[in-house]
Design an enzyme around this catalytic site. Structure first.
Site, PDB file in Angstrom:
ATOM      1  N   GLY A  28       0.820  -1.218   0.000  1.00 38.18           N
ATOM      2  CA  GLY A  28       0.000   0.000   0.000  1.00 38.18           C
ATOM      3  C   GLY A  28       0.844   1.254   0.000  1.00 38.18           C
ATOM      4  N   GLY A  32       7.454   6.893   6.558  1.00 39.47           N
ATOM      5  CA  GLY A  32       6.560   7.638   5.662  1.00 39.47           C
ATOM      6  C   GLY A  32       7.237   8.768   4.919  1.00 39.47           C
ATOM      7  NE  ARG A  86       4.700   8.821  -7.103  1.00 36.92           N
ATOM      8  CZ  ARG A  86       4.994   7.537  -6.897  1.00 36.92           C
ATOM      9  NH1 ARG A  86       6.107   7.007  -7.384  1.00 36.92           N
ATOM     10  NH2 ARG A  86       4.164   6.774  -6.211  1.00 36.92           N
ATOM     11  NE  ARG A 130       1.158   1.950  -6.596  1.00 33.41           N
ATOM     12  CZ  ARG A 130       2.379   2.454  -6.563  1.00 33.41           C
ATOM     13  NH1 ARG A 130       3.415   1.672  -6.706  1.00 33.41           N
ATOM     14  NH2 ARG A 130       2.567   3.757  -6.372  1.00 33.41           N
ATOM     15  CG  ASP A 172       5.166  -3.402  -4.871  1.00 34.23           C
ATOM     16  OD1 ASP A 172       5.773  -4.413  -5.231  1.00 34.23           O
ATOM     17  OD2 ASP A 172       5.690  -2.499  -4.196  1.00 34.23           O
TER      18      ASP A 172
HETATM   19  P1  AMP Z   1       9.158   0.665  -2.885  1.00 31.66           P
HETATM   20  O1  AMP Z   1      10.215  -0.375  -2.812  1.00 31.66           O
HETATM   21  O2  AMP Z   1       9.677   2.078  -2.707  1.00 31.66           O
HETATM   22  O3  AMP Z   1       8.290   0.541  -4.083  1.00 31.66           O
HETATM   23  O4  AMP Z   1       8.229   0.444  -1.606  1.00 31.66           O
HETATM   24  C1  AMP Z   1       7.619  -0.772  -1.283  1.00 31.66           C
HETATM   25  C2  AMP Z   1       6.622  -0.543  -0.190  1.00 31.66           C
HETATM   26  O5  AMP Z   1       7.256   0.000   0.961  1.00 31.66           O
HETATM   27  C3  AMP Z   1       5.491   0.409  -0.525  1.00 31.66           C
HETATM   28  O6  AMP Z   1       4.356  -0.032   0.152  1.00 31.66           O
HETATM   29  C4  AMP Z   1       5.983   1.714   0.038  1.00 31.66           C
HETATM   30  O7  AMP Z   1       4.941   2.611   0.329  1.00 31.66           O
HETATM   31  C5  AMP Z   1       6.659   1.240   1.314  1.00 31.66           C
HETATM   32  N1  AMP Z   1       7.706   2.166   1.774  1.00 31.66           N
HETATM   33  C6  AMP Z   1       8.947   2.333   1.247  1.00 31.66           C
HETATM   34  N2  AMP Z   1       9.633   3.252   1.954  1.00 31.66           N
HETATM   35  C7  AMP Z   1       8.825   3.683   2.935  1.00 31.66           C
HETATM   36  C8  AMP Z   1       8.954   4.627   3.993  1.00 31.66           C
HETATM   37  N3  AMP Z   1      10.073   5.323   4.192  1.00 31.66           N
HETATM   38  N4  AMP Z   1       7.896   4.794   4.810  1.00 31.66           N
HETATM   39  C9  AMP Z   1       6.760   4.098   4.643  1.00 31.66           C
HETATM   40  N5  AMP Z   1       6.576   3.197   3.684  1.00 31.66           N
HETATM   41  C10 AMP Z   1       7.585   2.983   2.831  1.00 31.66           C
HETATM   42 MG    MG Z   2       6.721   1.102  -4.849  1.00 33.57          MG
END
Ligand code: AMP
Ligand code: MG
Length: 498
Positions: free
Chosen positions: A94, A129, A179, A186, A255
């Site tokens: 998510g 976040g 963005r 997705r 995702d």
């Molecule tokens: P990504 O690898 O950036 O596509 O992220 C994979 C998942 O991890 C997604 O659900 C992102 O929203 C979550 N995510 C990545 N980095 C963070 C962060 N710093 N804080 C919260 N959620 C994160």
């Molecule tokens: Mg992602």
């Protein structure tokens, strides 16, 4: 509030995603970021959105796009999705650090606006976040660079920074990227409901995508089958563009795959420099699952995951797989061949083009010239050259090879191929320049902009953005941006940390 702080009238929001049932998201406001400042703005995206000019220089601009102040009409939410990460089912993910503000509809279409890095959501899974300045600048610049290259992508309106510390391997500072895309759904958004056997929501999501983005699927005999084929076709075309330009996404988890066939979620991406088909741009990708050469296979694997999620809608696993098999391979193969033919200056298709393209990649693999510079230099060579002149004329390409004889041998085959579909040099060279960018977002270029921005000098972000808008133009003033990585950049690594 005094007059200069009053916001100009903004285009009205039309929040179609928020009109889905509550199960699809959680409504919540972004977390304020203290003392935000503007790091970069894309005028082109502001124009796409129909934002008034006065807004861009407005004293409240940074507050608005840091998420500190709500845009009139926005209805912020974080969407739920699941996915396969590195080939393994990861369950619920998510928007852990993204807030969808809503959508605008205007003459250029429907645009959803999302803040990335604006604080925790129910999907943050213990993380903060936030996004760091480094990765936010990379996402901002690359989104716009890909658009400049003509490759389907989400866009970026701006990067807002703040001095708030964010802990990664080191302590860095926070930033928010705005963005913009027609939609952020997705593959994993579908997998989410299929895994939970929530067929009502699955169908609702498919119908939402069809009605909002792909109305032409509605009139097909089976609209859901038509949607799946549409996704497979667009994904094939997208990956062909990536391969042709030498782009590596780095984290092709399901995702991070857009249902609209857009490049989505810029992280440890890279552009091919010294050619190596096995190149792995993501330092966290130990086994090279997302190496350059694996991208077409991984995209197909991801599409099979999506097809699996569509089985309850199509009623038949065979039919779901067939939708991929009958769409993806051809879309990828035909688009890739078309793009490579353009890069090589081949005017019309010939039966042995696939073999010639293969021989070209074999040359690149063996001798490892810079992928971008190789094709750009090729674009300026004549179709025919007298033997005594050859070494001098071909120097821009030959000089990229230690083994010049290997380059000469390949050039002879290229010239023989050109002779079969003649095309006046000036016309062909112009067409080749329009297919072979001079400028791509090399890691070292992003790194220079990031280092300057970390010291509060944002001029390099703006200058690089302006250059990458017109990647096929010569731009003599920016020639330094076309250069090979300097020695200091040899050890640059990008990972999933962002
Ligand atoms: P990504 O690898 O950036 O596509 O992220 C994979 C998942 O991890 C997604 O659900 C992102 O929203 C979550 N995510 C990545 N980095 C963070 C962060 N710093 N804080 C919260 N959620 C994160
Ligand atoms: Mg992602």
């Amino acid at each position: 509030m005094n007059a200069p702080d009053r916001l100009p009238d903004l285009p009205p929001f039309d929040n179609s995603f928020a009109a889905l049932p509550d199960a699809f998201y959680t409504r919540l406001d972004p977390q304020p970021l203290p003392d935000p400042y503007v790091v970069g703005v894309s005028d082109e995206v502001a124009e796409l959105l129909g934002l008034p000019r006065e807004l861009l220089g407005h004293p409240q601009f940074a507050e608005l796009f840091a998420g500190n102040r709500r845009l009139p009409g926005a209805d912020p939410l974080a969407a739920v999705y699941s996915g396969h990460q590195f080939g393994v089912w990861a369950g619920q993910l998510g928007d852990g650090r993204a807030h969808l503000l809503g959508g605008l509809r205007n003459a250029h279409g429907h645009w959803e606006i999302q803040l990335k890095g604006a604080g925790r959501t129910p999907y943050s899974r213990g993380a903060d976040g936030r996004a760091v300045l480094r990765s936010s600048i990379r996402e901002f610049l690359c989104s716009e660079a890909m658009a400049g290259l003509g490759i389907p992508t989400t866009r970026a309106l701006c990067v807002i920074g703040a001095d708030q510390p964010v802990r990664r391997e080191m302590v860095e500072t926070a930033a928010v990227v705005t963005r913009v895309a027609p939609g952020f759904v997705r593959f994993g958004s579908f997998e989410h409901w299929a895994a939970r056997r929530r067929i009502g929501e699955l169908r609702r999501l498919a119908d939402y995508v069809i009605d909002t983005f792909r109305p032409e699927c509605r009139t097909a005999a089976n609209p859901h089958d038509a949607l799946l084929r549409d996704v497979a076709t667009r994904t094939g075309e997208l990956i062909a563009h990536w391969m042709a330009v030498g782009f590596m996404h780095g984290v092709m988890n399901t995702d991070n795959m857009s249902i609209l066939g857009l490049t989505l979620d810029y992280g440890p991406f890279g552009f091919m420099e010294a050619f190596d088909a096995g190149h792995i741009c993501n330092h966290s990708d130990d086994h090279g699952r997302y190496s350059y050469r694996n991208q077409p296979h991984v995209a197909q694997w991801n599409l099979y995951c999506l097809a699996e999620a569509f089985v309850p809608l199509l009623g038949d696993a065979e039919a779901a797989r067939a939708a991929i098999d009958e769409s993806y391979g051809d879309a990828f193969g035909q688009t890739f061949e078309r793009l490579m033919r353009a890069k090589l200056g081949l005017r019309d298709a010939q039966p042995d083009d696939e073999a010639f393209i293969g021989a070209t990649f074999a040359l690149l693999q063996e001798h490892r010239p810079d992928y971008t510079l190789f094709f750009r230099a090729l674009s300026q060579l004549p179709a025919a050259v007298d033997a005594p002149e050859r070494a001098k004329t071909d120097a821009p390409l030959r000089d990229q090879f230690v083994d010049r004889a290997a380059c000469d041998a390949w050039l002879a085959t290229w010239r023989a191929r050109l002779a079969r579909t003649p095309w006046p040099d000036a016309e062909r060279q112009a067409a080749m320049r329009a297919a072979n960018p001079k400028y791509v977002l090399r890691n070292w270029l992003a790194e220079v902009a990031i280092r300057r921005a970390s010291a509060k000098d944002f001029s390099e972000v703006a200058r690089l953005l302006a250059c990458l808008r017109r990647p096929y133009d010569e731009q003599p003033d920016n020639a330094a941006y076309a250069a090979l990585p300097p020695d200091w950049a040899n050890g640059l690594q990008v990972s999933c940390s962002s």
